[in-house]
Design a protein around this motif. Structure first.
Motif, PDB file in Angstrom:
ATOM      1  N   GLN A   1      13.979  24.844 -33.695  1.00  0.00           N
ATOM      2  CA  GLN A   1      12.658  25.441 -33.883  1.00  0.00           C
ATOM      3  C   GLN A   1      12.496  25.748 -35.369  1.00  0.00           C
ATOM      4  OE1 GLN A   1      11.823  29.363 -32.178  1.00  0.00           O
ATOM      5  NE2 GLN A   1       9.755  28.660 -31.696  1.00  0.00           N
ATOM      6  N   VAL A   2      11.344  25.434 -35.903  1.00  0.00           N
ATOM      7  CA  VAL A   2      11.092  25.621 -37.329  1.00  0.00           C
ATOM      8  C   VAL A   2      10.680  27.069 -37.582  1.00  0.00           C
ATOM      9  CG1 VAL A   2       9.741  24.886 -39.327  1.00  0.00           C
ATOM     10  CG2 VAL A   2      10.405  23.199 -37.567  1.00  0.00           C
ATOM     11  N   VAL A   3      11.526  27.793 -38.308  1.00  0.00           N
ATOM     12  CA  VAL A   3      11.215  29.167 -38.700  1.00  0.00           C
ATOM     13  C   VAL A   3      10.418  29.146 -40.000  1.00  0.00           C
ATOM     14  CG1 VAL A   3      12.194  31.421 -39.310  1.00  0.00           C
ATOM     15  CG2 VAL A   3      13.321  29.996 -37.571  1.00  0.00           C
ATOM     16  N   LYS A   4      10.882  28.348 -40.947  1.00  0.00           N
ATOM     17  CA  LYS A   4      10.147  28.093 -42.189  1.00  0.00           C
ATOM     18  C   LYS A   4      10.185  26.581 -42.426  1.00  0.00           C
ATOM     19  CE  LYS A   4      11.442  32.484 -44.410  1.00  0.00           C
ATOM     20  NZ  LYS A   4      12.152  33.091 -45.573  1.00  0.00           N
ATOM     21  N   PRO A   5       9.056  25.982 -42.826  1.00  0.00           N
ATOM     22  CA  PRO A   5       9.027  24.523 -42.937  1.00  0.00           C
ATOM     23  C   PRO A   5       9.582  23.957 -44.236  1.00  0.00           C
ATOM     24  CG  PRO A   5       6.847  25.416 -43.363  1.00  0.00           C
ATOM     25  CD  PRO A   5       7.723  26.582 -42.979  1.00  0.00           C
ATOM     26  N   GLY A   6       9.766  24.815 -45.257  1.00  0.00           N
ATOM     27  CA  GLY A   6      10.169  24.300 -46.564  1.00  0.00           C
ATOM     28  C   GLY A   6       9.002  23.671 -47.292  1.00  0.00           C
ATOM     29  N   LEU A   7       9.279  23.100 -48.447  1.00  0.00           N
ATOM     30  CA  LEU A   7       8.213  22.524 -49.270  1.00  0.00           C
ATOM     31  C   LEU A   7       7.607  21.303 -48.603  1.00  0.00           C
ATOM     32  CD1 LEU A   7       6.666  22.529 -51.976  1.00  0.00           C
ATOM     33  CD2 LEU A   7       8.473  21.072 -52.893  1.00  0.00           C
ATOM     34  N   MET A   8       8.440  20.358 -48.203  1.00  0.00           N
ATOM     35  CA  MET A   8       7.980  19.198 -47.436  1.00  0.00           C
ATOM     36  C   MET A   8       9.169  18.613 -46.677  1.00  0.00           C
ATOM     37  SD  MET A   8       5.793  15.777 -48.417  1.00  0.00           S
ATOM     38  CE  MET A   8       7.125  14.851 -49.174  1.00  0.00           C
ATOM     39  N   THR A   9       9.144  18.795 -45.382  1.00  0.00           N
ATOM     40  CA  THR A   9      10.202  18.282 -44.518  1.00  0.00           C
ATOM     41  C   THR A   9       9.570  17.335 -43.514  1.00  0.00           C
ATOM     42  OG1 THR A   9      11.391  20.392 -44.731  1.00  0.00           O
ATOM     43  CG2 THR A   9      12.079  18.908 -42.962  1.00  0.00           C
ATOM     44  N   THR A  10      10.017  16.082 -43.528  1.00  0.00           N
ATOM     45  CA  THR A  10       9.441  15.077 -42.638  1.00  0.00           C
ATOM     46  C   THR A  10      10.537  14.304 -41.913  1.00  0.00           C
ATOM     47  OG1 THR A  10       9.388  13.398 -44.392  1.00  0.00           O
ATOM     48  CG2 THR A  10       7.394  14.743 -44.106  1.00  0.00           C
ATOM     49  N   ILE A  11      10.147  13.659 -40.829  1.00  0.00           N
ATOM     50  CA  ILE A  11      11.022  12.739 -40.115  1.00  0.00           C
ATOM     51  C   ILE A  11      10.942  11.377 -40.795  1.00  0.00           C
ATOM     52  CG2 ILE A  11      11.378  11.486 -37.944  1.00  0.00           C
ATOM     53  CD1 ILE A  11      12.061  14.354 -37.538  1.00  0.00           C
ATOM     54  N   GLN A  12      12.110  10.795 -41.134  1.00  0.00           N
ATOM     55  CA  GLN A  12      12.134   9.464 -41.750  1.00  0.00           C
ATOM     56  C   GLN A  12      13.299   8.655 -41.203  1.00  0.00           C
ATOM     57  OE1 GLN A  12       9.697   8.452 -43.633  1.00  0.00           O
ATOM     58  NE2 GLN A  12       8.750  10.403 -44.220  1.00  0.00           N
ATOM     59  N   ASP A  13      13.066   7.347 -41.039  1.00  0.00           N
ATOM     60  CA  ASP A  13      14.164   6.420 -40.758  1.00  0.00           C
ATOM     61  C   ASP A  13      14.144   5.350 -41.851  1.00  0.00           C
ATOM     62  OD1 ASP A  13      12.050   4.761 -39.924  1.00  0.00           O
ATOM     63  OD2 ASP A  13      12.389   5.173 -37.803  1.00  0.00           O
ATOM     64  N   LEU A  14      14.464   4.113 -41.529  1.00  0.00           N
ATOM     65  CA  LEU A  14      14.485   3.074 -42.567  1.00  0.00           C
ATOM     66  C   LEU A  14      13.129   2.413 -42.787  1.00  0.00           C
ATOM     67  CD1 LEU A  14      17.962   1.417 -41.951  1.00  0.00           C
ATOM     68  CD2 LEU A  14      17.304   3.046 -43.728  1.00  0.00           C
ATOM     69  N   GLY A  15      12.100   2.914 -42.123  1.00  0.00           N
ATOM     70  CA  GLY A  15      10.757   2.463 -42.442  1.00  0.00           C
ATOM     71  C   GLY A  15      10.134   1.534 -41.421  1.00  0.00           C
ATOM     72  N   ARG A  16       8.846   1.320 -41.604  1.00  0.00           N
ATOM     73  CA  ARG A  16       7.998   0.566 -40.667  1.00  0.00           C
ATOM     74  C   ARG A  16       7.790  -0.832 -41.248  1.00  0.00           C
ATOM     75  NH1 ARG A  16       5.257   4.598 -40.195  1.00  0.00           N
ATOM     76  NH2 ARG A  16       6.101   5.292 -38.192  1.00  0.00           N
ATOM     77  N   THR A  17       8.767  -1.699 -41.024  1.00  0.00           N
ATOM     78  CA  THR A  17       8.735  -3.018 -41.660  1.00  0.00           C
ATOM     79  C   THR A  17       8.003  -4.041 -40.792  1.00  0.00           C
ATOM     80  OG1 THR A  17      10.903  -3.531 -40.695  1.00  0.00           O
ATOM     81  CG2 THR A  17      10.885  -2.605 -42.907  1.00  0.00           C
ATOM     82  N   GLY A  18       7.449  -5.060 -41.474  1.00  0.00           N
ATOM     83  CA  GLY A  18       6.804  -6.158 -40.777  1.00  0.00           C
ATOM     84  C   GLY A  18       5.311  -6.015 -40.599  1.00  0.00           C
ATOM     85  N   TYR A  19       4.720  -4.961 -41.160  1.00  0.00           N
ATOM     86  CA  TYR A  19       3.295  -4.725 -40.949  1.00  0.00           C
ATOM     87  C   TYR A  19       2.487  -4.620 -42.251  1.00  0.00           C
ATOM     88  CZ  TYR A  19       4.764  -3.764 -36.184  1.00  0.00           C
ATOM     89  OH  TYR A  19       5.313  -3.868 -34.930  1.00  0.00           O
ATOM     90  N   GLN A  20       3.120  -4.897 -43.385  1.00  0.00           N
ATOM     91  CA  GLN A  20       2.407  -4.766 -44.648  1.00  0.00           C
ATOM     92  C   GLN A  20       1.221  -5.718 -44.744  1.00  0.00           C
ATOM     93  OE1 GLN A  20       6.149  -4.726 -47.208  1.00  0.00           O
ATOM     94  NE2 GLN A  20       4.784  -3.460 -48.432  1.00  0.00           N
ATOM     95  N   GLU A  21       1.344  -6.896 -44.118  1.00  0.00           N
ATOM     96  CA  GLU A  21       0.225  -7.853 -44.186  1.00  0.00           C
ATOM     97  C   GLU A  21      -1.018  -7.308 -43.498  1.00  0.00           C
ATOM     98  OE1 GLU A  21       0.583 -11.429 -41.582  1.00  0.00           O
ATOM     99  OE2 GLU A  21       2.554 -10.583 -41.083  1.00  0.00           O
ATOM    100  N   TYR A  22      -0.835  -6.293 -42.646  1.00  0.00           N
ATOM    101  CA  TYR A  22      -1.968  -5.658 -41.982  1.00  0.00           C
ATOM    102  C   TYR A  22      -2.380  -4.357 -42.675  1.00  0.00           C
ATOM    103  CZ  TYR A  22      -0.217  -8.892 -38.464  1.00  0.00           C
ATOM    104  OH  TYR A  22       0.227 -10.019 -37.818  1.00  0.00           O
TER     105      TYR A  22
END
Length: 314
Positions: free
Chosen positions: A7-28
Motif C-alpha cells: 500500500q502506498v503511504v507516500k508516492p515519492g517524486l515519481m514512481t511508476t511500473i516499468q518493464d522492458l517496454g512496449r515494442t513492435g508498435y512504433q509504426e502505429y
C-alpha cells in the motif's frame, strides 16, 4: 483477486511500473516507454527469481514509502536512494525478505537517480499491447496509466521460488559518476553537419540540463553547426538517438521518446551505455567517444552473455 502486496503511504517524486517496454508498435505511433535503466531492472528481477523482463517499480530521485501487506522477497537495484526497511538501511543488489506490516522507505539520493524495486512473482497488473510499462502522456500501462499515488494498492502477481540473499558480485555493480564518457555510433545524418561540428561533438564536454526527463536529455555545450538546415523529413527514432535542432544543442532521446522526429541526428548512444546515462543527474558532464558498429555489437554480445550467465546462477 490476487493478494494485496504493497500500500502506498507516500508516492515519492515519481514512481511508476516499468518493464522492458512496449515494442513492435512504433509504426502505429505507440511509444515504447519501459525502464530507463534496463540493466538494473533485469538484475533486480533475476535476484528475486523472476524473468528478466518482469515489471518492477521505477523510483525517481525521491522514493516512496510502501507498507508491506504480505510477506515477500524483493530486491532494490539501480541508483542508491538510501533504501530502508522499518528505518534500518538495507543492502542493494541483493534479494531480501520483507514482512507484513513493515515499511519500505527511501532517504537521501547518494548515487544515481533511479532505483528499481522488484518483487518475487511480479505485480498483478494487466498488460497493454504486451507490456505493463507506464506511459504517462497516453495514460496507458502500469497502474491506471499514471504514477503511484497515496493510498494506491499493488497486488501480487504470482508465486515463484525466491531465494533470500542472492546478490550481484561487486564487480558487476555499476558505478554512477558525475562525469561520463558515452560511446556512440556516428550518423545517420553526420553529412548534415560541418566537419568542424563533428569534431566539436567528439572532443567537447556537454552538461545535462534541468530540462531533461524520461523523454530526452537536453544538453548544454559548444554549438553544433548544420551545413544547411536542422530539419529532415520525419523518420523513426531509435533509443539513444542524438537529435540536434536549429539551436545546435544536442538532445539524447530516451525511453519515452516520440516515435518519429524531424531533426537531424548526429549519432546514437550504444545500448550498453544507456543505463549509465539513465542514472545521470542534471549537471552531469558527458563526453562522446566514437566506436564502430562492429564494436558496439561485440560490447552488446558481452552484456547479453553476462545476463545469460547470471540468469542461470543467481
Amino acid at each position: 483477486m490476487s493478494d494485496k502486496l504493497f500500500q502506498v503511504v507516500k508516492p515519492g517524486l515519481m514512481t511508476t511500473i516499468q518493464d522492458l517496454g512496449r515494442t513492435g508498435y512504433q509504426e502505429y505511433g505507440v511509444v515504447v516507454a519501459g525502464a530507463m535503466d534496463d540493466y538494473a531492472l533485469q538484475i533486480a528481477n533475476l535476484l528475486v527469481g523472476n524473468s528478466r523482463g518482469e515489471a518492477a517499480l521505477e523510483v525517481t530521485m525521491m522514493g516512496p514509502t510502501l507498507k508491506v501487506m504480505k510477506d515477500a522477497v524483493i530486491a532494490i537495484t539501480g541508483g542508491n536512494l538510501s533504501p530502508r526497511v522499518n528505518g534500518q538501511p538495507v543492502a542493494m543488489w541483493k534479494s531480501i525478505a520483507v514482512k507484513e506490516g513493515q515499511l519500505i522507505e527511501f532517504g537521501q539520493p547518494l548515487e544515481g537517480i533511479r532505483a528499481y524495486i522488484s518483487v518475487a512473482g511480479g505485480f498483478g497488473l494487466p498488460e497493454v499491447m504486451g507490456s505493463k510499462s507506464t506511459y504517462l502522456k497516453a495514460k496507458i500501462g502500469g497502474l491506471n496509466g499514471r504514477a503511484l499515488e497515496k493510498e494506491d494498492v499493488l497486488y501480487a502477481g504470482g508465486d515463484t521460488q525466491a531465494v533470500i540473499g542472492r546478490s550481484l558480485h561487486y564487480d558487476e555493480i555499476p558505478k554512477y559518476k558525475k562525469e561520463l564518457t558515452v560511446r556512440v555510433i556516428l550518423g545517420p545524418h553526420q553529412d548534415a553537419f560541418t566537419e568542424e561540428s563533428i569534431q566539436t561533438f567528439l572532443h567537447s564536454a556537454y552538461e545535462i540540463t534541468q530540462q531533461s526527463d524520461r523523454m530526452g536529455y537536453r544538453l548544454k555545450g559548444p554549438e553544433l553547426t548544420h551545413k544547411t538546415t536542422a530539419d529532415i523529413i520525419s523518420e523513426a527514432i531509435p533509443l539513444g538517438g542524438i537529435q540536434v535542432p536549429a539551436n545546435g544543442q544536442p538532445i539524447i532521446l530516451m525511453a519515452d521518446r516520440q516515435t518519429t522526429g524531424g531533426y537531424t541526428r548526429i549519432a546514437t548512444v550504444i545500448s550498453v551505455d544507456l543505463p549509465l546515462l539513465a542514472q545521470a543527474v542534471p549537471g552531469t558532464v558527458i563526453r562522446f567517444e566514437e566506436i564502430s558498429m562492429n564494436e558496439a555489437h561485440e560490447i552488446n554480445r558481452r552484456k547479453e552473455k553476462l545476463l545469460g550467465i547470471l540468469e542461470k546462477i543467481i
